[in-house]
Design a protein around this motif. Structure first.
Motif, short mmCIF file in Angstrom:
data_model
loop_
_atom_site.label_atom_id
_atom_site.label_comp_id
_atom_site.label_asym_id
_atom_site.label_seq_id
_atom_site.Cartn_x
_atom_site.Cartn_y
_atom_site.Cartn_z
N ARG A 1 0.86 -1.18 0.00
CA ARG A 1 0.00 0.00 0.00
C ARG A 1 0.90 1.23 0.00
O ARG A 1 1.75 1.38 0.88
CB ARG A 1 -0.90 -0.01 1.22
CG ARG A 1 -1.90 1.13 1.23
CD ARG A 1 -2.87 0.97 2.36
NE ARG A 1 -3.92 0.08 1.92
CZ ARG A 1 -5.19 0.25 2.21
NH1 ARG A 1 -5.57 1.25 2.97
NH2 ARG A 1 -6.08 -0.59 1.75
N LEU A 2 0.73 2.09 -1.01
CA LEU A 2 1.51 3.31 -1.13
C LEU A 2 0.59 4.52 -1.13
O LEU A 2 -0.53 4.45 -1.64
CB LEU A 2 2.32 3.32 -2.43
CG LEU A 2 3.37 2.23 -2.64
CD1 LEU A 2 4.04 2.41 -3.99
CD2 LEU A 2 4.40 2.24 -1.54
N THR A 3 1.09 5.62 -0.58
CA THR A 3 0.39 6.90 -0.69
C THR A 3 1.12 7.74 -1.72
O THR A 3 2.34 7.94 -1.63
CB THR A 3 0.37 7.63 0.67
OG1 THR A 3 -0.37 6.84 1.60
CG2 THR A 3 -0.30 9.00 0.54
N PHE A 4 0.37 8.21 -2.69
CA PHE A 4 0.89 9.06 -3.76
C PHE A 4 0.34 10.46 -3.51
O PHE A 4 -0.87 10.70 -3.65
CB PHE A 4 0.41 8.57 -5.13
CG PHE A 4 0.82 7.15 -5.43
CD1 PHE A 4 1.99 6.89 -6.13
CD2 PHE A 4 0.04 6.08 -5.04
CE1 PHE A 4 2.37 5.59 -6.42
CE2 PHE A 4 0.41 4.78 -5.33
CZ PHE A 4 1.57 4.53 -6.02
N PRO B 1 -15.62 10.10 -6.29
CA PRO B 1 -16.80 9.26 -6.06
C PRO B 1 -16.63 7.80 -6.49
O PRO B 1 -17.37 6.94 -6.04
CB PRO B 1 -17.89 9.94 -6.89
CG PRO B 1 -17.17 10.69 -7.95
CD PRO B 1 -15.85 11.09 -7.34
N ASP B 2 -15.67 7.49 -7.35
CA ASP B 2 -15.53 6.13 -7.87
C ASP B 2 -14.06 5.73 -8.01
O ASP B 2 -13.58 5.49 -9.12
CB ASP B 2 -16.25 6.03 -9.22
CG ASP B 2 -16.30 4.61 -9.74
OD1 ASP B 2 -16.15 3.66 -8.93
OD2 ASP B 2 -16.49 4.43 -10.95
N PRO B 3 -13.32 5.64 -6.90
CA PRO B 3 -11.90 5.33 -7.02
C PRO B 3 -11.62 3.95 -7.61
O PRO B 3 -10.57 3.72 -8.18
CB PRO B 3 -11.38 5.44 -5.59
CG PRO B 3 -12.57 5.28 -4.72
CD PRO B 3 -13.73 5.81 -5.50
N GLY B 4 -12.57 3.03 -7.52
CA GLY B 4 -12.37 1.69 -8.04
C GLY B 4 -12.24 1.61 -9.55
O GLY B 4 -11.78 0.61 -10.08
N ASN C 1 -4.24 -0.44 -7.39
CA ASN C 1 -5.67 -0.11 -7.41
C ASN C 1 -5.91 1.07 -6.48
O ASN C 1 -5.45 1.06 -5.33
CB ASN C 1 -6.51 -1.31 -6.95
CG ASN C 1 -6.38 -2.47 -7.89
OD1 ASN C 1 -6.23 -2.30 -9.09
ND2 ASN C 1 -6.41 -3.67 -7.35
N LEU C 2 -6.63 2.06 -6.96
CA LEU C 2 -6.90 3.25 -6.16
C LEU C 2 -7.96 2.92 -5.11
O LEU C 2 -9.05 2.45 -5.45
CB LEU C 2 -7.37 4.40 -7.05
CG LEU C 2 -7.51 5.76 -6.41
CD1 LEU C 2 -6.18 6.21 -5.82
CD2 LEU C 2 -8.00 6.76 -7.42
N VAL C 3 -7.63 3.12 -3.84
CA VAL C 3 -8.56 2.80 -2.76
C VAL C 3 -8.99 4.03 -1.97
O VAL C 3 -9.95 3.97 -1.21
CB VAL C 3 -7.99 1.72 -1.80
CG1 VAL C 3 -7.82 0.41 -2.52
CG2 VAL C 3 -6.69 2.16 -1.17
N LEU D 1 -3.52 10.12 -2.78
CA LEU D 1 -4.16 8.95 -3.38
C LEU D 1 -3.50 7.72 -2.76
O LEU D 1 -2.27 7.62 -2.74
CB LEU D 1 -3.95 8.94 -4.89
CG LEU D 1 -4.44 10.18 -5.64
CD1 LEU D 1 -4.00 10.10 -7.09
CD2 LEU D 1 -5.95 10.29 -5.55
N VAL D 2 -4.29 6.82 -2.26
CA VAL D 2 -3.75 5.57 -1.70
C VAL D 2 -4.02 4.46 -2.70
O VAL D 2 -5.15 4.27 -3.17
CB VAL D 2 -4.37 5.25 -0.33
CG1 VAL D 2 -3.85 3.90 0.19
CG2 VAL D 2 -4.07 6.35 0.66
#
Length: 104
Positions: free
Chosen positions: A51-54, A67-70, A82-84, A98-99
Motif C-alpha cells: 500500500r503506497l500513498t501518492f 466518487p468512484d476510485p475503483g 488499485n486506487l482505494v 491517493l492511496v
C-alpha cells in the motif's frame, strides 16, 4: 515535517466501462510513501500486498476520482496500484493524497 518532493512520475489510468480496458487518464509528479502492506496465502502461494500513498499537487480535474476510485489505478515503475482512497485534506485544494494497493 518534511515537505513533499513531487519527483516521481506516475500515470493514473481509468477503466473503460464498456470494454474493461485501462486507458491513460493523467500523468502527474508525486511524492510517494509506503503506508502499509500485508501477506496472504492463496493456493499455497504467498502473496504480498503493498500500500503506497501518492501525494500530488491539487488538480481540479482529478475530482472525478473521488466518487468512484475503483475505476482508476496508478501505474508506478511498471506496477499497478488499485486506487482505494482520495483525500483533498480539509478540501484545501493544495495537495491530494491517493492511496493505492498492489497485489502480487
Amino acid at each position: 515535517m518534511m515537505k513533499a518532493r513531487f519527483d516521481k512520475l506516475i500515470e493514473i489510468q481509468h477503466r473503460d466501462e464498456a470494454s474493461e480496458v485501462w486507458e491513460p487518464y493523467k500523468k502527474k509528479l508525486a511524492s510517494i510513501n509506503r503506508t502499509g502492506g500485508a501477506e496472504s496465502y492463496s493456493n499455497g502461494a504467498e502473496k504480498i500486498h503493498n500500500r503506497l500513498t501518492f501525494e500530488i499537487r491539487y488538480d481540479p480535474g482529478l475530482f472525478d476520482l473521488c466518487p468512484d476510485p475503483g475505476s482508476y489505478r496508478i501505474v508506478y515503475r511498471g506496477l499497478s496500484f488499485n486506487l482505494v482512497s482520495y483525500d483533498d485534506y480539509f478540501e484545501a485544494h493544495e495537495t491530494i493524497k491517493l492511496v493505492g494497493e498492489s497485489y502480487g
